[in-house]
Structure formats: structure tokens, C-alpha cells
Motif scaffolding. Sequence first.
Motif, mmCIF file in Angstrom:
data_model
loop_
_atom_site.group_PDB
_atom_site.id
_atom_site.type_symbol
_atom_site.label_atom_id
_atom_site.label_comp_id
_atom_site.label_asym_id
_atom_site.label_seq_id
_atom_site.Cartn_x
_atom_site.Cartn_y
_atom_site.Cartn_z
ATOM 1 N N SER A 1 0.770 -1.346 -0.041
ATOM 2 C CA SER A 1 -0.074 0.055 -0.033
ATOM 3 C C SER A 1 0.908 1.193 -0.201
ATOM 4 C CB SER A 1 -0.770 -0.190 1.328
ATOM 5 O OG SER A 1 -1.882 -1.059 1.121
ATOM 6 N N THR A 2 1.947 1.352 0.698
ATOM 7 C CA THR A 2 2.825 2.406 0.763
ATOM 8 C C THR A 2 3.332 2.677 -0.458
ATOM 9 O OG1 THR A 2 4.837 1.170 1.656
ATOM 10 C CG2 THR A 2 3.304 2.241 3.266
ATOM 11 N N ILE A 3 3.982 1.464 -1.301
ATOM 12 C CA ILE A 3 4.405 1.377 -2.683
ATOM 13 C C ILE A 3 3.277 2.127 -3.524
ATOM 14 C CG2 ILE A 3 5.253 0.274 -4.371
ATOM 15 C CD1 ILE A 3 6.497 -1.664 -2.548
ATOM 16 N N ALA A 4 2.296 1.725 -3.507
ATOM 17 C CA ALA A 4 1.159 1.875 -4.402
ATOM 18 C C ALA A 4 0.380 3.430 -4.107
ATOM 19 C CB ALA A 4 -0.256 0.972 -4.251
ATOM 20 N N ASP A 5 0.910 4.090 -3.178
ATOM 21 C CA ASP A 5 0.445 5.277 -2.923
ATOM 22 C C ASP A 5 0.968 6.090 -3.932
ATOM 23 O OD1 ASP A 5 -1.188 5.551 -0.907
ATOM 24 O OD2 ASP A 5 0.286 5.676 0.877
#
Length: 253
Positions: free
Chosen positions: A89-93
Motif C-alpha cells: 500500500s505504501t508503494i502503491a500510494d
Amino acid sequence: MTKHMTGTREEWLAARLELLMAEKELTRRSDELARRRQELPWVRIDKEYRFETDEGSASLADLFRGRSQLLVYHYMFGPDYTAGCATCSTIADGFDGSVVHLANHDVTLSAVSRAPLAKLQAYKRRMGWTFPWASSFGSDFNVDFNVRFTEEQQREGAIEYNYRREAAWQLRGGEEPVAENAAMAGTDVATYTRERPGMSAFVLEDGAVYHTYSTYARGLDGLWGMYQWLARAPRGRNETGLWFRRHDEYDQR
């Protein structure tokens, strides 16, 4: 008083210029690695994969959305998860800011996960994301690209991830960050780690789809925008355990 080394502006500049030479060499080396990626042989994909998308059922070629290049982020969100992996999720942000620019350079960026489409759509709304995200539920896609493994493979040490074979799985000490990530995805460690992150690149030419590149584990570090900033912060990553959260969970700590 700080415990870190201090100095004059002249001493800083001398050290900075020395570091600059190393940074330039790293940049040149990175350019060379990019060239070598592009020179890898293409492998034609003749297997039929089906995905569920916001627009309906799709083939792998359909995921290109009319462009000739496709970048897939293998997002850890298994059918048994109650939420997407917090790390993914932090990457996809950072995806939404790139999607429009890539699209205007003949490249489609899409996430693919095994969770059913309805789960992906609900989580996407929660996160406020707009990038394409396809469900490979019921497809061999994740298995074939080495980001999905069975309980039997896990138990017998038959998992090959990041181009190496892993030992038979057992719960060990020191896995607290993984266990915490698993809990944040609403599952146990064994189930959580049967899904893995990665990215794969494809090209569409003369109606045929070719696989061109895949990377996993720390090969994804360059896609993690937050870490690129932290690498330039005074204390770097400065990590102790799993410090980050989904962007809507920081106030809940």
C-alpha cells in the motif's frame, strides 16, 4: 550537543564533492543496468490469462489499454486477506501520480492481485486510488510469475522466489515485522507469505504479448517513492520494526 560528526562549510563541501563522484558513478551504473534490462530476450506468452477489471473480463493483451507496453505491480492481496498488504500500500500510494505520465509515453501501469475484484474495488475506494487494478482470481497468472505459492510448496521447501529456492517454511523468531504485516492484512503469517510482491514488464507487438522483465523483493526498492526521499534524509530510513502504516491509519496509533 549532537553526537554526529560536525565540521566547517569548507569541510562539508570537500566531503560533498567526494560523495558526488560516487553518486555520479552510481547513476552511470544505473543507466547501464537499465540498458541491460532492455536487452533481455523477450519471451512470447501463448497462455491465455483472464482478469476481472472495472471494465469487465479482460485478457493480458487487454490490460495494455491500447498501448504497447505494460508494467504490472504484483500487489499482495490474497483472497483470504481482509485488506491489502500495508507494505504494498505504501508503494502503491505513488502510482496515481505516475500513471498519467506513463500513459502518455505508451506505457500502462496496472496492479494485479488474486483477491476478487469486489475486494480490490472496495479497498481502492478506501485508499482513494484511481490506477488500474485487475483481479487474477482463478487464473494461473500469479503462479506463473512466481508471486503465489501453495501451502504444500511452503511446507516442502519448494518455493522459488526472487530466483532462488527457499527452505521449508517454519515460524521463527525475529519475524515480528512480517507477523505485524500479516495481522494488518487480517491473516496469519503462513497465509500472508504465500503471496509475494514483484513487478513484471510486458510488450505487445504484432498482436503477440511478450514478457520482458520481472523483479522481486528488494528489486522493488526503486519503486518505493518514500524510500527514495528517506535515503536523502539526514537519518536515512532510521527503521525500527514496522514503522509505517497505510496512509489512513497513522492517526489510529
